[in-house]
Each structure stands twice: as C-alpha cells, then as structure tokens.
Motif scaffolding. Structure first.
Motif, PDB file in Angstrom:
ATOM      1  N   LYS A  80       0.864  -1.187   0.000  1.00 42.72           N
ATOM      2  CA  LYS A  80       0.000   0.000   0.000  1.00 42.72           C
ATOM      3  C   LYS A  80       0.894   1.229   0.000  1.00 42.72           C
ATOM      4  N   VAL A  81       0.478   2.250  -0.737  1.00 42.02           N
ATOM      5  CA  VAL A  81       1.243   3.485  -0.824  1.00 42.02           C
ATOM      6  C   VAL A  81       1.099   4.261   0.485  1.00 42.02           C
ATOM      7  N   ASP A  82       2.221   4.503   1.149  1.00 39.93           N
ATOM      8  CA  ASP A  82       2.229   5.279   2.390  1.00 39.93           C
ATOM      9  C   ASP A  82       2.223   6.771   2.063  1.00 39.93           C
ATOM     10  N   TRP A  83       3.074   7.187   1.141  1.00 43.04           N
ATOM     11  CA  TRP A  83       3.096   8.559   0.633  1.00 43.04           C
ATOM     12  C   TRP A  83       3.664   8.538  -0.777  1.00 43.04           C
ATOM     13  N   SER A  84       3.342   9.568  -1.541  1.00 39.72           N
ATOM     14  CA  SER A  84       3.815   9.658  -2.911  1.00 39.72           C
ATOM     15  C   SER A  84       3.884  11.120  -3.333  1.00 39.72           C
ATOM     16  N   CYS A  85       4.940  11.491  -4.038  1.00 40.95           N
ATOM     17  CA  CYS A  85       5.120  12.856  -4.544  1.00 40.95           C
ATOM     18  C   CYS A  85       5.587  12.790  -5.994  1.00 40.95           C
ATOM     19  N   ALA A  86       5.051  13.681  -6.821  1.00 39.60           N
ATOM     20  CA  ALA A  86       5.414  13.730  -8.235  1.00 39.60           C
ATOM     21  C   ALA A  86       5.979  15.099  -8.581  1.00 39.60           C
ATOM     22  N   SER A  87       6.958  15.106  -9.461  1.00 41.68           N
ATOM     23  CA  SER A  87       7.539  16.376  -9.896  1.00 41.68           C
ATOM     24  C   SER A  87       6.579  17.125 -10.814  1.00 41.68           C
ATOM     25  N   LYS A  88       5.790  16.405 -11.576  1.00 44.34           N
ATOM     26  CA  LYS A  88       4.784  16.984 -12.473  1.00 44.34           C
ATOM     27  C   LYS A  88       3.580  16.058 -12.491  1.00 44.34           C
ATOM     28  N   GLY A  89       2.410  16.632 -12.583  1.00 45.58           N
ATOM     29  CA  GLY A  89       1.222  15.795 -12.661  1.00 45.58           C
ATOM     30  C   GLY A  89       0.877  15.177 -11.328  1.00 45.58           C
ATOM     31  N   GLY A  90       0.089  14.143 -11.377  1.00 50.19           N
ATOM     32  CA  GLY A  90      -0.401  13.515 -10.158  1.00 50.19           C
ATOM     33  C   GLY A  90       0.507  12.432  -9.622  1.00 50.19           C
ATOM     34  N   ALA A  91       0.503  12.336  -8.317  1.00 52.82           N
ATOM     35  CA  ALA A  91       1.233  11.269  -7.631  1.00 52.82           C
ATOM     36  C   ALA A  91       0.264  10.120  -7.369  1.00 52.82           C
ATOM     37  N   ARG A  92       0.763   9.040  -6.839  1.00 51.67           N
ATOM     38  CA  ARG A  92      -0.098   7.913  -6.463  1.00 51.67           C
ATOM     39  C   ARG A  92      -0.910   8.291  -5.230  1.00 51.67           C
ATOM     40  N   ALA A  93      -2.120   7.777  -5.150  1.00 46.69           N
ATOM     41  CA  ALA A  93      -3.000   8.081  -4.023  1.00 46.69           C
ATOM     42  C   ALA A  93      -2.524   7.336  -2.775  1.00 46.69           C
ATOM     43  N   ASN A  94      -2.570   8.022  -1.630  1.00 40.31           N
ATOM     44  CA  ASN A  94      -2.212   7.380  -0.367  1.00 40.31           C
ATOM     45  C   ASN A  94      -3.168   6.231  -0.087  1.00 40.31           C
ATOM     46  N   ASN A  95      -2.631   5.157   0.467  1.00 36.17           N
ATOM     47  CA  ASN A  95      -3.356   3.932   0.814  1.00 36.17           C
ATOM     48  C   ASN A  95      -3.882   3.166  -0.394  1.00 36.17           C
ATOM     49  N   SER A  96      -3.477   3.543  -1.593  1.00 35.47           N
ATOM     50  CA  SER A  96      -3.853   2.747  -2.764  1.00 35.47           C
ATOM     51  C   SER A  96      -2.951   1.525  -2.827  1.00 35.47           C
ATOM     52  N   SER A  97      -3.445   0.459  -3.414  1.00 35.53           N
ATOM     53  CA  SER A  97      -2.635  -0.760  -3.486  1.00 35.53           C
ATOM     54  C   SER A  97      -1.573  -0.612  -4.563  1.00 35.53           C
ATOM     55  N   TYR A  98      -0.453  -1.276  -4.330  1.00 35.54           N
ATOM     56  CA  TYR A  98       0.665  -1.242  -5.268  1.00 35.54           C
ATOM     57  C   TYR A  98       1.274  -2.637  -5.293  1.00 35.54           C
ATOM     58  N   ASN A  99       1.340  -3.217  -6.466  1.00 35.92           N
ATOM     59  CA  ASN A  99       1.911  -4.557  -6.606  1.00 35.92           C
ATOM     60  C   ASN A  99       3.419  -4.463  -6.768  1.00 35.92           C
ATOM     61  N   VAL A 100       4.111  -4.808  -5.722  1.00 36.57           N
ATOM     62  CA  VAL A 100       5.571  -4.828  -5.741  1.00 36.57           C
ATOM     63  C   VAL A 100       5.995  -6.193  -6.265  1.00 36.57           C
ATOM     64  N   PRO A 101       7.008  -6.267  -7.123  1.00 35.14           N
ATOM     65  CA  PRO A 101       7.480  -7.571  -7.603  1.00 35.14           C
ATOM     66  C   PRO A 101       7.823  -8.504  -6.444  1.00 35.14           C
ATOM     67  N   ALA A 102       7.578  -9.764  -6.650  1.00 32.91           N
ATOM     68  CA  ALA A 102       7.797 -10.777  -5.617  1.00 32.91           C
ATOM     69  C   ALA A 102       9.242 -10.741  -5.118  1.00 32.91           C
TER      70      ALA A 102
END
Length: 178
Positions: free
Chosen positions: A100-122
């Motif tokens: 789950k995304v704890d925090w996210s920041c983007a230099s341009k445009g939108g970042a990932r939403a907090n608490n959204s799921s994120y599939n990390v490679p195994a």
C-alpha cells in the motif's frame, strides 16, 4: 545524339546527387538513435538516483523531495528536463505482504493516491517492511523533430526502480505537501 549518349563527364555528379540524400538520412538516423539510447540509459540512472537518495534518510519533507528530484534530474544534462516526470513513493507491505502506498510525490502531474494498493514484484518486500519506488517517465522527442514517416515523433520512456530504506524500516514523510 550519339555523341551525347557516349558522353560520361556528368555521371559522377549525378551518382553523387542520388546517393547524398540517402547518406544524410542515414547519418541523421544514427544521431537520433544515439540520442534516444543515451536518454534511455540516463532515465535509468535518474530512477536509481532518486530512489537511492530517498532511501538514505529516515524522514523526508516536501523540500527534501524537491531537492532529490532536482538532483536526479540533473543527470539528464545536456538534454532537456522539461519532459521528465519523477514520482517517488513509499510502499509499505502489510501482514500479508500486500503493498500500500504510504506517501507519494510527483515532480509533475499527479502522484499515487495514499493507501492505494501497489503490486511490488515478488521478493522485494516482507510483511511489515517497505520499499521506495521511483517511477520515471520521459517523453523523448528527436532533436530534429522529424515527425514524418522517418520518425515516430515523440514517445515515452518509462523506468521503475525499487530500493529498501537503509536507516529505518520505512521512510516517513513529515509534512503533507507535495
């Protein structure tokens, strides 16, 4: 007419005139492919640098993230950084190893939403651990801007780099801004 048919004095000039456009096209194509490969390689370095710099600290602020993104984007010099987008995220694995995304920041445009799921490679996370994710998108446009049949026009180069925090279990964000 017969004498003009046997005259070969201008043959070299005509052959040269027919071959030069092909040689120029070959040269320009080689330069553009070289530039594209260089930018592609540098985007990988930007992703690795941004993730690595973020993973070296225990906590970051908005200003820290901006500094990290500026430092990482300087790797692209002398190429333009205008089409570069850097998204830095901290992904935390829960008890069942779901990211789950704890925090996210983007230099341009939108970042990932907090608490959204994120599939990390195994294999990158364990339950209750975290990983720093740097996602890079660079819209490459050939220098000559040939957008005809000889060039695909602009195209996106994307890279993702994962690294674990070094000094703590997760890198926390101490302010709400991005």
């Amino acid at each position: 007419m017969r004498r003009m048919g046997r005259d070969r004095r201008g043959v070299s000039a005509i052959e040269f005139a027919l071959i030069v456009p092909a040689l120029i096209l070959l040269y320009v194509g080689t330069v553009e492919i070289g530039n594209a490969l260089t930018v592609y390689r540098r985007t990988a370095q930007v992703a690795a640098t941004a993730a690595d710099l973020t993973a070296q600290v225990r906590a970051v602020t908005k200003d820290d993230i901006e500094d990290i993104q500026a430092a990482a984007s300087s790797i692209l010099t002398p190429y333009s950084t205008d089409p570069l987008k850097i998204v830095l995220s901290s992904v935390v694995a829960d008890d069942e190893n779901n990211g789950k995304v704890d925090w996210s920041c983007a230099s341009k445009g939108g970042a990932r939403a907090n608490n959204s799921s994120y599939n990390v490679p195994a294999g990158l996370t364990e339950p209750d651990s975290s990983v720093i994710v740097a996602e890079i998108k660079y819209t490459f446009t050939p220098l000559l801007g040939l957008t005809t049949i000889f060039s695909p026009g602009s195209f996106d180069m994307t890279r993702t780099f994962y690294t674990r925090p070094r000094r703590s279990m997760k890198v926390t964000k101490t302010d709400n801004g991005c």
